[in-house]
Design an enzyme around this catalytic site. Structure first.
Site, mmCIF file in Angstrom:
data_model
loop_
_atom_site.group_PDB
_atom_site.id
_atom_site.type_symbol
_atom_site.label_atom_id
_atom_site.label_comp_id
_atom_site.label_asym_id
_atom_site.label_seq_id
_atom_site.Cartn_x
_atom_site.Cartn_y
_atom_site.Cartn_z
ATOM 1 N NE ARG A 1 -1.299 5.876 8.362
ATOM 2 C CZ ARG A 1 -0.912 5.688 9.619
ATOM 3 N NH1 ARG A 1 -1.556 4.804 10.383
ATOM 4 N NH2 ARG A 1 0.085 6.372 10.132
ATOM 5 C CB SER B 1 1.771 10.396 4.227
ATOM 6 O OG SER B 1 2.423 10.937 5.348
ATOM 7 C CD GLU C 1 -0.906 7.508 4.603
ATOM 8 O OE1 GLU C 1 -1.230 8.361 5.443
ATOM 9 O OE2 GLU C 1 0.140 6.837 4.692
#
Length: 304
Positions: free
Chosen positions: A173, A222, A296
């Site tokens: 990520r 998320s 995130e």
């Protein structure tokens, strides 16, 4: 009106002053952009970036699926790549080229029609290709880095920059590419397969997502990255935050009963409620387990 907005460059696209950004986000919260720019095409975007005062902040807002726009709005120019010019998808052989404004799910569907395997996971990501490039988006065991070949974009000065996969420095990520790059187009390589087989895998991902995620709620996807050796949803759940309402300035936000790594706006939450909930959970999980949860979801703008 501030001085810099009195001398905005001419554009073929839309330049909207004090445009509320809440309607452009999945949470449906947040203040206004000083200026919202929806460029007509890449040339229009480059021209405006080159002419814009270099001291004016520039922020990119994609489809708004994984972002909190704070209640005080966003300083400077917010760029949104919306419309057909930004969402084109082309296939040939085992290659797919997609505009930065194309929805990830649409790219997955195009890969199925073309019989190209490897991009099925994009059916489970509620964002655009530009966002996927920025954060190495992925799910269900696959990531952008697994299929990306190259991409190109514009920097803050409006100059074109070209990146091969290795230039991104992708990790989980995260990308090492400069944050000011506005991605325009990406090229992917998959593996040839029967269209029906690719579509079946996409259908399985879609069904799994519908069963396990609150996709019909006002959510942001998320919330936290998975810490090494841990699942974020388990940490949130075990700390007692599943379904627990938390308010700062509005009606409150909560983590979904269906998936405890998804925050939702049940109705009248403010951005302060949503971000405040995330920070409260981060602090509580750290105190109880010693594990630090990292965001995130992207947060942008002024708090008030």
């Amino acid at each position: 009106m501030s001085d810099w907005r009195e001398s905005l460059p001419e554009a073929r696209g839309k330049l909207l002053l004090d445009e509320p950004l809440g309607p452009y986000t999945w949470f449906r919260v947040g203040g206004a952009a000083d200026v919202l720019f929806i460029p007509a095409d890449a040339e229009d975007l480059a021209d405006v970036l080159k002419a814009l005062d270099p001291g004016v902040p520039v922020t990119v807002l994609g489809v708004g699926s994984n972002v909190i726009v704070r209640d005080g709005g966003v300083e400077g120019v917010v760029i949104r790549l919306a419309g057909r010019a930004w969402a084109q998808v082309a296939t040939g052989g085992d290659m797919i080229t997609a505009g930065a404004g194309a929805l990830d799910a649409m790219v997955a569907k195009a890969s199925a029609r073309a019989g190209i395997a490897g991009l099925e996971f994009y059916a489970g990501i509620p964002g655009t290709i530009g966002g996927a490039l920025t954060m190495n988006a992925g799910c269900y065991g696959s990531e952008t880095k697994d299929v990306l070949v190259s991409a190109w974009g514009l920097n803050r000065r409006g100059d074109r920059v070209d990146y091969a996969l290795a230039d991104f420095g992708y990790t989980y990520r995260h990308s090492e590419a400069p944050a000011d790059i506005i991605w325009i187009e990406a090229t992917y390589r998959g593996a040839l397969d029967a269209p029906e087989a690719v579509q079946t895998r996409i259908d399985e991902i879609t069904a799994r997502r519908e069963q396990t995620q609150p996709i019909r709620e006002k959510t942001g996807g998320s919330t936290f990255k998975n810490p090494p050796g841990h699942s974020s949803w388990k940490l949130v759940d075990e700390a007692g935050w599943r379904g627990k309402l938390f308010a700062v300035t509005g009606g409150g936000a909560k983590f979904s009963e269906l998936h405890s790594n998804f925050m939702i706006n049940p109705g009248e939450a403010t951005a302060a409620d949503i971000e405040g909930l995330g920070e409260a959970v981060r602090q509580d999980v750290l105190a109880k387990t010693g594990v630090r949860l990292d965001w995130e979801i992207r947060r942008m703008g002024r708090a008030s």
